[in-house]
Design a protein around this motif. Structure first.
Motif, PDB file in Angstrom:
ATOM      1  N   SER A  13      64.503  -3.125  -6.492  1.00  0.00           N
ATOM      2  CA  SER A  13      63.114  -2.882  -6.912  1.00  0.00           C
ATOM      3  C   SER A  13      62.222  -2.430  -5.769  1.00  0.00           C
ATOM      4  O   SER A  13      61.006  -2.357  -5.913  1.00  0.00           O
ATOM      5  N   ARG A  14      62.817  -2.114  -4.636  1.00  0.00           N
ATOM      6  CA  ARG A  14      61.994  -1.702  -3.505  1.00  0.00           C
ATOM      7  C   ARG A  14      61.172  -0.474  -3.858  1.00  0.00           C
ATOM      8  O   ARG A  14      61.657   0.448  -4.524  1.00  0.00           O
ATOM      9  N   SER A  15      59.942  -0.472  -3.412  1.00  0.00           N
ATOM     10  CA  SER A  15      59.029   0.654  -3.632  1.00  0.00           C
ATOM     11  C   SER A  15      59.733   1.962  -3.312  1.00  0.00           C
ATOM     12  O   SER A  15      60.342   2.087  -2.252  1.00  0.00           O
ATOM     13  N   GLY A  16      59.685   2.912  -4.244  1.00  0.00           N
ATOM     14  CA  GLY A  16      60.336   4.203  -4.009  1.00  0.00           C
ATOM     15  C   GLY A  16      61.689   4.311  -4.689  1.00  0.00           C
ATOM     16  O   GLY A  16      62.099   5.394  -5.083  1.00  0.00           O
ATOM     17  N   LEU A  17      62.409   3.173  -4.884  1.00  0.00           N
ATOM     18  CA  LEU A  17      63.696   3.194  -5.597  1.00  0.00           C
ATOM     19  C   LEU A  17      63.445   3.214  -7.106  1.00  0.00           C
ATOM     20  O   LEU A  17      62.401   2.740  -7.566  1.00  0.00           O
ATOM     21  N   PRO A  18      64.436   3.734  -7.888  1.00  0.00           N
ATOM     22  CA  PRO A  18      64.240   3.784  -9.345  1.00  0.00           C
ATOM     23  C   PRO A  18      63.954   2.393  -9.938  1.00  0.00           C
ATOM     24  O   PRO A  18      63.154   2.268 -10.859  1.00  0.00           O
ATOM     25  N   GLY A  19      64.565   1.353  -9.360  1.00  0.00           N
ATOM     26  CA  GLY A  19      64.378  -0.004  -9.869  1.00  0.00           C
ATOM     27  C   GLY A  19      62.945  -0.506  -9.768  1.00  0.00           C
ATOM     28  O   GLY A  19      62.573  -1.488 -10.400  1.00  0.00           O
ATOM     29  N   SER A  20      62.147   0.185  -8.954  1.00  0.00           N
ATOM     30  CA  SER A  20      60.755  -0.248  -8.796  1.00  0.00           C
ATOM     31  C   SER A  20      59.912   0.119 -10.026  1.00  0.00           C
ATOM     32  O   SER A  20      58.783  -0.345 -10.160  1.00  0.00           O
ATOM     33  N   GLN A  21      60.472   0.966 -10.893  1.00  0.00           N
ATOM     34  CA  GLN A  21      59.719   1.402 -12.080  1.00  0.00           C
ATOM     35  C   GLN A  21      59.639   0.292 -13.129  1.00  0.00           C
ATOM     36  O   GLN A  21      58.868   0.390 -14.076  1.00  0.00           O
ATOM     37  N   ARG A  22      60.481  -0.705 -12.962  1.00  0.00           N
ATOM     38  CA  ARG A  22      60.510  -1.807 -13.909  1.00  0.00           C
ATOM     39  C   ARG A  22      59.107  -2.369 -14.139  1.00  0.00           C
ATOM     40  O   ARG A  22      58.330  -2.511 -13.203  1.00  0.00           O
ATOM     41  N   LYS A  23      58.823  -2.689 -15.411  1.00  0.00           N
ATOM     42  CA  LYS A  23      57.474  -3.176 -15.732  1.00  0.00           C
ATOM     43  C   LYS A  23      57.286  -4.629 -15.318  1.00  0.00           C
ATOM     44  O   LYS A  23      58.008  -5.510 -15.768  1.00  0.00           O
ATOM     45  N   VAL A  24      56.311  -4.827 -14.439  1.00  0.00           N
ATOM     46  CA  VAL A  24      55.927  -6.183 -14.044  1.00  0.00           C
ATOM     47  C   VAL A  24      54.405  -6.186 -14.050  1.00  0.00           C
ATOM     48  O   VAL A  24      53.790  -5.264 -13.538  1.00  0.00           O
ATOM     49  N   LYS A  25      53.835  -7.219 -14.649  1.00  0.00           N
ATOM     50  CA  LYS A  25      52.374  -7.166 -14.857  1.00  0.00           C
ATOM     51  C   LYS A  25      51.556  -7.308 -13.572  1.00  0.00           C
ATOM     52  O   LYS A  25      50.610  -6.573 -13.339  1.00  0.00           O
ATOM     53  N   GLY A  26      51.911  -8.255 -12.713  1.00  0.00           N
ATOM     54  CA  GLY A  26      51.037  -8.535 -11.563  1.00  0.00           C
ATOM     55  C   GLY A  26      51.528  -7.918 -10.266  1.00  0.00           C
ATOM     56  O   GLY A  26      52.724  -7.783 -10.044  1.00  0.00           O
ATOM     57  N   THR A  27      50.581  -7.542  -9.404  1.00  0.00           N
ATOM     58  CA  THR A  27      50.914  -7.071  -8.054  1.00  0.00           C
ATOM     59  C   THR A  27      50.116  -7.904  -7.065  1.00  0.00           C
ATOM     60  O   THR A  27      48.900  -8.040  -7.211  1.00  0.00           O
ATOM     61  N   LEU A  28      50.812  -8.456  -6.086  1.00  0.00           N
ATOM     62  CA  LEU A  28      50.129  -9.311  -5.103  1.00  0.00           C
ATOM     63  C   LEU A  28      50.125  -8.675  -3.716  1.00  0.00           C
ATOM     64  O   LEU A  28      51.030  -7.934  -3.362  1.00  0.00           O
ATOM     65  N   HIS A  29      49.102  -9.011  -2.934  1.00  0.00           N
ATOM     66  CA  HIS A  29      49.137  -8.662  -1.516  1.00  0.00           C
ATOM     67  C   HIS A  29      49.838  -9.794  -0.770  1.00  0.00           C
ATOM     68  O   HIS A  29      49.901 -10.927  -1.255  1.00  0.00           O
ATOM     69  N   TRP A  30      50.330  -9.502   0.420  1.00  0.00           N
ATOM     70  CA  TRP A  30      51.179 -10.441   1.147  1.00  0.00           C
ATOM     71  C   TRP A  30      51.230 -10.005   2.607  1.00  0.00           C
ATOM     72  O   TRP A  30      50.839  -8.866   2.921  1.00  0.00           O
TER      73      TRP A  30
END
Ligand code: ATP
Ligand code: MG
Length: 567
Positions: free
Chosen positions: A451-468
């Motif tokens: 799911s790393r940003s830029g990989l196809p797996g990152s397109q998966r739907k996840v509702k929340g995005t957090l800073h870290w």
């Protein structure tokens, strides 16, 4: 042909009423087509946002019509004035983006001419020395509806007046023992004409003229004539000077011929909610240590706003928005904050910081490994490029981005739920570790390597995005969070209460142990503007050093942040 077509002159479109007057005067060829304004601060305090409104007008109108604007220090009261203020005023005007070239003047430059005028008025029987106390003089003033009483010294001989006035200036008399008054009309409907004081005795040294003088002109005897001596064509000021204008004209009449005289135009002051604009009160806050100085980021001063991270453009945009009228108003600080956000949104560098950190351990991420992920510096302007941010097995997230028993529609981290770490991976919470009191010490997660940003797996739907931030490489910082200085909308209107009682005790909150990504630490230069993602806009404070980072929160991302903090 063309001459017969009467059109609206180009410059009359979209002009405020002051600019309209100036445009008309120029069109009529008044003062030989000359335009010269001035900004006339008294160097007895730091400039505030109200002064910025006057500066934008005085310098702005000159710029717009190809004229010039003088900086004139109206330094008629040595007791309250200081070079520290002169220096700060210069710096603040420059910071706002205006320049007076070599036209820096001082009312004290005109003390000789003003003194000569006073002597002349005495000789012409138009001025006299009064030996009464200021209380006695005030008691004779009358009211707007009843005439005043003549001073018993009003009809002194010219010789006696000349003798006393020159001895006043020679330092022979104590302060308060004598004043020089204009002999005008104690029954005038304009209170300012009831034999106004022209000169008083002051033995305090002046910041420019030292001990040369022992009499100092009152502001009302200096201001109008100073404009005249300087060749000011348009003397723009605030509405409280409307009743003074006839007196200024009266004194200028003693000097001017038909060819030239300054024209005074008045506009409404800027007043801001949740603060005060009186220099006297601001000085009191500084002197009594109720704020950290004139440039305390909670102050309505230009230097305070600069330290807090406001930009000159946002202040100028705010002033454009509120405009210039003939009616007094109270301007909402929210409008200023909006202008600040709007400008910072365009220019601030995006980066990540965690204000109230809790550690997250990503149990299926290899120990000892670090990878770099790429972050946009400003999605509003991709030309600003990107920077690298470390990611490893242990990171920090915001404590309130996790809930053990979340309500429905909670899109942040919770047991068995997934969130996206901005710019990196999707993680899922598998458990927590608590201390003896039940406080969460660590959160355990697994990450999805696909799911790393830029990989196809990152397109998966996840509702929340957090800073870290990465726990290994994050740098500690202190953050100062400001709220309104007063907890009353218009402190100046509450005349029954001491204004200091209305100070907001929670106007400054210091947060230690904030974790910032290395990129912030490396770029924390004075004047840098950051958006800490999802939190707000921040700038390094003057106290910040590479060893101990200190940031001011300029403003929250949204208006609601303060409320959320108070819950
Ligand atoms: P003081 O009580 O010391 O006279 P002041 O705020 O009037 O305080 P000045 O140094 O005389 O301070 O101000 C310089 C100029 O700035 C003046 O022309 C004044 O009209 C203008 N000014 C001051 N306060 C405001 C304000 N709140 N809004 C707009 N203009 C202002
Ligand atoms: Mg003033």
């Amino acid at each position: 042909m063309a001459e017969n077509i009467i059109t609206e002159p180009e410059e009359s479109k979209g002009l405020n009423f002051v600019e309209q007057i100036v445009a008309d005067d120029l069109k009529k060829g008044k003062n030989g087509g000359r335009l010269n304004t001035r900004f006339p601060p008294e160097p007895n305090g730091y400039l505030h946002i109200g002064h910025a409104k006057a500066i934008c007008m005085d310098f702005g109108v000159a710029e717009k019509f190809g004229g010039t604007c003088n900086l004139r220090f109206d330094d008629t009261n040595p007791v309250k004035e200081d070079v520290e203020y002169v220096d700060s005023i210069r710096e603040d005007i420059h910071w706002l983006g205006f320049d007076w070239g070599d036209r820096e003047y001082y009312a004290s430059d005109y003390f000789p001419q003003l003194y000569d005028l006073a002597i002349r008025l005495i000789k012409e029987g138009k001025a006299y020395v009064d030996d009464q106390t200021s209380e006695e003089i005030a008691a004779q003033k009358g009211t707007p509806t009843t005439p005043g009483t003549n001073s018993p010294y009003r009809d002194r001989s010219v010789e006696e007046n000349l003798d006393l006035f020159t001895r006043m200036n020679a330092g022979e008399f104590a302060e308060g023992s004598h004043v020089l008054r204009a002999k005008i009309d104690m029954a005038s409907s304009n209170m300012h004409f009831r034999d106004p004081i022209m000169y008083r005795i002051i033995h305090h040294p002046h910041h420019r003229t030292g001990n040369k003088w022992h009499v100092y002109p009152m502001y009302d005897f200096a201001h109008g004539q100073s404009d005249y001596f300087e060749g000011v064509t348009h003397s723009i000021c605030t509405l409280e000077f409307v009743p003074h204008r006839p007196l200024y004209d009266y004194f200028v009449d003693e000097l001017a011929d038909e060819t030239y005289r300054p024209r005074q135009i008045e506009f409404n002051r800027l007043n801001l909610t949740y603060t005060v604009m009186s220099k006297r009160k601001l000085l009191q806050l500084v002197k009594e240590g109720l704020v950290a100085g004139w440039d305390d980021p909670r102050m309505p001063t230009i230097s305070g706003m600069r330290r807090r991270g406001f930009t000159p453009r946002s202040i100028r945009n705010f002033i454009d928005t509120i405009g210039y009228t003939k009616y007094e108003a109270l301007n909402s600080v929210a409008l200023l904050e909006y202008a600040v956000r709007e400008d910072l949104n365009k220019i601030a560098t995006r980066a990540m910081a965690v204000i109230d950190p809790v550690k997250v351990v990503i149990t299926n991420y290899p120990e000892g490994q670090t990878e770099m992920v790429e972050m946009d510096n400003n999605p509003e302007n991709l030309e600003e490029g990107t920077h690298q941010m470390p990611f490893s097995r242990e990171i920090y997230i915001e404590r309130d981005d996790f809930m053990e028993n979340p309500p429905k529609k909670y899109f942040r981290l919770a047991p068995d739920c997934e969130v996206r770490l901005k710019g990196a991976y999707i993680i899922k919470c598998t458990g927590v570790k608590k201390d003896a009191d039940g406080n969460i010490e660590e959160i355990y997660c697994t990450y999805d390597p696909e799911s790393r940003s830029g990989l196809p797996g990152s397109q998966r739907k996840v509702k929340g995005t957090l800073h870290w931030v990465d726990a290994n490489q994050a740098v500690d910082a202190t953050v100062r969070i400001y709220d309104r200085l007063f907890n009353v909308e218009n402190p100046a209107a509450e005349t029954e209460r001491d204004f200091r009682e209305m100070l907001n005790p929670e106007s400054l909150k210091v947060v230690e142990g904030v974790k910032v990504e290395p990129f912030i630490a490396e770029n924390a230069k004075q004047g840098a503007k950051f958006q800490f993602q999802r939190i707000g806009y921040f700038t390094p404070d003057y106290d910040s050093t590479p060893e101990k980072l200190v940031f001011n929160r300029t403003i929250a991302l949204k208006d609601s942040w303060e409320k959320a903090q108070k819950k």
